[in-house]
Design a protein around this motif. Structure first.
Motif, PDB file in Angstrom:
ATOM      1  N   LEU A 269       0.860  -1.195   0.000  1.00 28.61           N
ATOM      2  CA  LEU A 269       0.000   0.000   0.000  1.00 28.61           C
ATOM      3  C   LEU A 269       0.889   1.236   0.000  1.00 28.61           C
ATOM      4  CD1 LEU A 269      -2.732  -1.061   2.595  1.00 28.61           C
ATOM      5  CD2 LEU A 269      -2.490  -1.698   0.198  1.00 28.61           C
ATOM      6  N   THR A 270       1.203   1.729  -1.160  1.00 23.92           N
ATOM      7  CA  THR A 270       2.187   2.816  -1.277  1.00 23.92           C
ATOM      8  C   THR A 270       1.556   4.197  -1.305  1.00 23.92           C
ATOM      9  OG1 THR A 270       2.136   2.529  -3.682  1.00 23.92           O
ATOM     10  CG2 THR A 270       3.844   1.339  -2.461  1.00 23.92           C
ATOM     11  N   GLY A 271       0.225   4.268  -1.441  1.00 29.52           N
ATOM     12  CA  GLY A 271      -0.445   5.565  -1.486  1.00 29.52           C
ATOM     13  C   GLY A 271      -0.792   6.079  -0.103  1.00 29.52           C
ATOM     14  N   ILE A 272      -0.933   7.397   0.002  1.00 29.73           N
ATOM     15  CA  ILE A 272      -1.364   8.038   1.253  1.00 29.73           C
ATOM     16  C   ILE A 272      -2.630   8.827   0.940  1.00 29.73           C
ATOM     17  CG2 ILE A 272      -0.784   9.671   3.076  1.00 29.73           C
ATOM     18  CD1 ILE A 272       2.168   9.094   2.481  1.00 29.73           C
ATOM     19  N   SER A 273      -3.744   8.390   1.510  1.00 28.48           N
ATOM     20  CA  SER A 273      -5.018   9.040   1.206  1.00 28.48           C
ATOM     21  C   SER A 273      -5.425  10.076   2.238  1.00 28.48           C
ATOM     22  CB  SER A 273      -6.136   7.992   1.069  1.00 28.48           C
ATOM     23  OG  SER A 273      -6.243   7.213   2.245  1.00 28.48           O
ATOM     24  N   SER A 274      -4.846  10.009   3.445  1.00 34.44           N
ATOM     25  CA  SER A 274      -5.189  10.989   4.473  1.00 34.44           C
ATOM     26  C   SER A 274      -4.064  11.061   5.484  1.00 34.44           C
ATOM     27  CB  SER A 274      -6.493  10.615   5.176  1.00 34.44           C
ATOM     28  OG  SER A 274      -6.924  11.651   6.039  1.00 34.44           O
ATOM     29  N   ASN A 275      -3.626  12.279   5.798  1.00 30.89           N
ATOM     30  CA  ASN A 275      -2.531  12.484   6.743  1.00 30.89           C
ATOM     31  C   ASN A 275      -3.053  12.678   8.160  1.00 30.89           C
ATOM     32  OD1 ASN A 275       0.067  12.537   5.192  1.00 30.89           O
ATOM     33  ND2 ASN A 275      -1.053  14.070   4.010  1.00 30.89           N
ATOM     34  N   PHE A 276      -2.147  12.729   9.101  1.00 30.17           N
ATOM     35  CA  PHE A 276      -2.424  12.942  10.512  1.00 30.17           C
ATOM     36  C   PHE A 276      -2.756  14.412  10.759  1.00 30.17           C
ATOM     37  CE2 PHE A 276      -1.913  11.977  14.969  1.00 30.17           C
ATOM     38  CZ  PHE A 276      -1.331  13.082  15.551  1.00 30.17           C
ATOM     39  N   GLY A 277      -3.764  14.667  11.593  1.00 32.43           N
ATOM     40  CA  GLY A 277      -4.098  16.047  11.944  1.00 32.43           C
ATOM     41  C   GLY A 277      -5.520  16.403  11.575  1.00 32.43           C
ATOM     42  N   GLU A 278      -5.815  17.684  11.630  1.00 25.08           N
ATOM     43  CA  GLU A 278      -7.168  18.144  11.350  1.00 25.08           C
ATOM     44  C   GLU A 278      -7.506  17.969   9.874  1.00 25.08           C
ATOM     45  OE1 GLU A 278      -7.982  21.994  12.827  1.00 25.08           O
ATOM     46  OE2 GLU A 278      -7.713  21.435  14.933  1.00 25.08           O
ATOM     47  N   ARG A 279      -8.744  17.565   9.629  1.00 23.46           N
ATOM     48  CA  ARG A 279      -9.210  17.353   8.259  1.00 23.46           C
ATOM     49  C   ARG A 279     -10.735  17.425   8.265  1.00 23.46           C
ATOM     50  NH1 ARG A 279      -9.559  10.814   7.001  1.00 23.46           N
ATOM     51  NH2 ARG A 279     -10.885  10.338   8.791  1.00 23.46           N
ATOM     52  N   VAL A 280     -11.329  17.360   7.094  1.00 25.86           N
ATOM     53  CA  VAL A 280     -12.784  17.251   6.966  1.00 25.86           C
ATOM     54  C   VAL A 280     -13.123  15.765   6.911  1.00 25.86           C
ATOM     55  CG1 VAL A 280     -14.798  17.724   5.546  1.00 25.86           C
ATOM     56  CG2 VAL A 280     -13.004  19.457   5.792  1.00 25.86           C
ATOM     57  N   ASP A 281     -13.948  15.314   7.835  1.00 22.65           N
ATOM     58  CA  ASP A 281     -14.322  13.908   7.892  1.00 22.65           C
ATOM     59  C   ASP A 281     -15.017  13.505   6.592  1.00 22.65           C
ATOM     60  OD1 ASP A 281     -16.178  11.577   8.452  1.00 22.65           O
ATOM     61  OD2 ASP A 281     -15.141  11.686  10.370  1.00 22.65           O
ATOM     62  N   PRO A 282     -14.537  12.462   5.913  1.00 23.16           N
ATOM     63  CA  PRO A 282     -15.118  12.092   4.627  1.00 23.16           C
ATOM     64  C   PRO A 282     -16.521  11.511   4.725  1.00 23.16           C
ATOM     65  CG  PRO A 282     -13.483  10.468   5.311  1.00 23.16           C
ATOM     66  CD  PRO A 282     -13.396  11.609   6.277  1.00 23.16           C
ATOM     67  N   ILE A 283     -16.948  11.132   5.930  1.00 20.07           N
ATOM     68  CA  ILE A 283     -18.276  10.540   6.084  1.00 20.07           C
ATOM     69  C   ILE A 283     -19.324  11.584   6.455  1.00 20.07           C
ATOM     70  CG2 ILE A 283     -19.655   8.915   7.459  1.00 20.07           C
ATOM     71  CD1 ILE A 283     -17.253   7.069   7.541  1.00 20.07           C
ATOM     72  N   ASN A 284     -19.019  12.423   7.469  1.00 20.74           N
ATOM     73  CA  ASN A 284     -20.034  13.401   7.889  1.00 20.74           C
ATOM     74  C   ASN A 284     -19.760  14.818   7.394  1.00 20.74           C
ATOM     75  OD1 ASN A 284     -18.071  14.513   9.651  1.00 20.74           O
ATOM     76  ND2 ASN A 284     -18.743  13.227  11.354  1.00 20.74           N
ATOM     77  N   GLY A 285     -18.607  15.041   6.743  1.00 22.22           N
ATOM     78  CA  GLY A 285     -18.318  16.353   6.181  1.00 22.22           C
ATOM     79  C   GLY A 285     -17.934  17.413   7.192  1.00 22.22           C
ATOM     80  N   LYS A 286     -17.720  17.015   8.455  1.00 23.12           N
ATOM     81  CA  LYS A 286     -17.378  17.975   9.494  1.00 23.12           C
ATOM     82  C   LYS A 286     -15.877  17.967   9.771  1.00 23.12           C
ATOM     83  CE  LYS A 286     -21.840  17.515  11.849  1.00 23.12           C
ATOM     84  NZ  LYS A 286     -22.530  17.145  13.119  1.00 23.12           N
ATOM     85  N   LYS A 287     -15.365  19.101  10.278  1.00 26.98           N
ATOM     86  CA  LYS A 287     -13.951  19.167  10.632  1.00 26.98           C
ATOM     87  C   LYS A 287     -13.690  18.230  11.801  1.00 26.98           C
ATOM     88  CE  LYS A 287     -11.751  23.016  10.185  1.00 26.98           C
ATOM     89  NZ  LYS A 287     -11.198  24.387  10.362  1.00 26.98           N
ATOM     90  N   ASP A 288     -12.618  17.460  11.697  1.00 27.09           N
ATOM     91  CA  ASP A 288     -12.329  16.448  12.696  1.00 27.09           C
ATOM     92  C   ASP A 288     -10.821  16.304  12.833  1.00 27.09           C
ATOM     93  OD1 ASP A 288     -12.754  14.497  14.556  1.00 27.09           O
ATOM     94  OD2 ASP A 288     -13.528  12.986  13.177  1.00 27.09           O
ATOM     95  N   PHE A 289     -10.400  15.513  13.831  1.00 26.46           N
ATOM     96  CA  PHE A 289      -8.981  15.256  14.027  1.00 26.46           C
ATOM     97  C   PHE A 289      -8.700  13.830  13.591  1.00 26.46           C
ATOM     98  CE2 PHE A 289      -5.138  14.003  16.157  1.00 26.46           C
ATOM     99  CZ  PHE A 289      -4.356  15.141  16.105  1.00 26.46           C
TER     100      PHE A 289
END
Length: 365
Positions: free
Chosen positions: A236-256
């Motif tokens: 698995l050589t790809g990185i789809s999401s890094n560590f830290g604050e982001r927009v949750d891909p399921i609920n669309g809200k800002k999350d950690f």
């Protein structure tokens, strides 16, 4: 404002107040959380129970003897007792720990190769060991820890049968627990699940209560860890999401986001090897396809480091098993709360979540 967002803002504010005006923390926090409608949910944790509090030490001690992650145990018990930590004893905490584990007994007939799996809660397993499996137990069930009862389980013997015992750990969001919660308990869980990481420093914070994640002001470099880690999923050589604050891909809200997500396009990840990133001991295996992290494994390493491997499709190790770097411990998948197949990889240093990428990037295939 939704309760989760309000709680996160409240915790940030409470930590700021605590660091600047310690003598009036209780009053300020009380006013703050009353204003945002969450006083009854989080005031005990934010003002009365601190990271070094004796009550918290009870949860840490019981978690250590049970193989649990102490914040999970504290969160579960806080919801069960409506966040009232008054007169909590170690017996109370041990009882709570027993409520979020189950024993999986795998029985294989060596002549026919037929396998049957029995699952037990703590009290039921104690009774069945004595009455069905004929294991002599002189100790009262109230006095036994989770691991001590498992030792009795390992004493089961019958001719022509093979017995294998696993301890499985529930998350509070597992259906067997979650479906029994009241609406008030669900609201409390949602608030506290955001409050606890900030209150107890389980996510990096600066002294003013701000994130110290690289890319988020003021920023900080990762701690020096004297362990060499390998990329945990060689294919698995790809990185789809890094560590830290982001927009949750399921609920669309800002999350950690508590780890780094490694993947391949589509569902090509499923079945790919997941390896131990470093030498260590497996201390928790969760086989719950519906929990947030799905099938997942936690490993303790040297240097006060822990790693977790989430959303697996299969698990090949057991609690207590020693593993070496590169050992295949499971297969990638998409169990749990996901939008697609990937490996979610977490790292903790001295109990605090850190960005795992700086420690594994040099071994990226």
């Amino acid at each position: 404002m939704d309760p989760v967002t309000a709680t996160k803002l409240g915790i940030q504010a409470a930590l700021f107040v605590k660091n600047h005006w310690r003598k009036i923390i209780v009053v300020i926090c009380g006013i703050l959380f009353l204003f945002i409608g969450l006083f009854s949910s989080v005031v005990n944790i934010t003002s009365s129970v601190g990271a070094d509090d004796e009550v918290v030490e009870l949860y840490k001690d019981v978690a250590e003897e049970s193989g649990l992650y102490w914040p999970d145990l504290l969160l579960y018990h806080a919801v069960m007792v409506y966040n009232d930590f008054t007169n909590v004893t170690i017996d109370d905490v041990r009882k709570a720990a027993k409520e979020i584990v189950k024993y999986e007994l795998v029985v294989t007939n060596l002549e026919t190769d037929f396998t049957q799996i029995y699952t037990y809660r703590f009290d039921q397993f104690y009774d069945d060991l004595i009455n069905h499996w004929g294991v002599p137990i002189d100790e009262k069930k109230e006095k036994l820890t989770i691991k001590e009862l498992a030792e009795y389980g390992h004493q089961i013997t019958r001719p022509k049968y093979k017995f294998e015992l696993n301890i499985l750990y529930y998350s509070i969001t597992d259906p067997e627990i979650w479906h029994n919660l009241t609406s008030d308990q669900v609201q409390l869980y949602e608030a506290l699940s955001q409050a606890l990481p900030y209150q107890f420093g389980l996510v990096p914070m600066d002294r003013d209560g701000g994130s110290t994640i690289p890319g988020q002001p003021p920023g900080s470099r990762p701690p020096d860890i004297d362990v060499d880690f390998a990329w945990p999923a060689p294919d698995l050589t790809g990185i789809s999401s890094n560590f830290g604050e982001r927009v949750d891909p399921i609920n669309g809200k800002k999350d950690f986001h508590t780890g780094v997500d490694l993947n391949l396009p589509g569902d090509a990840d499923i079945g790919k090897d997941v390896i131990a990133s470093a030498d260590g001991v497996v201390y928790q295996v969760v086989k719950d396809a519906s929990g947030a992290c799905g099938y997942n494994i936690r490993i303790k390493h040297g240097g006060d480091v822990q790693t977790r491997y989430c959303h697996l499709s299969a698990i090949f190790v057991k609690p207590g098993q020693e593993v070496e770097q590169g050992d295949v411990i499971g297969s990638a998948g998409k169990t749990g709360r996901v939008t697609g197949a990937h490996l979610h990889f977490e790292m903790k240093y001295k109990g605090v979540l850190v960005d795992p990428l700086p420690y594994i990037i040099s071994t990226r295939p």
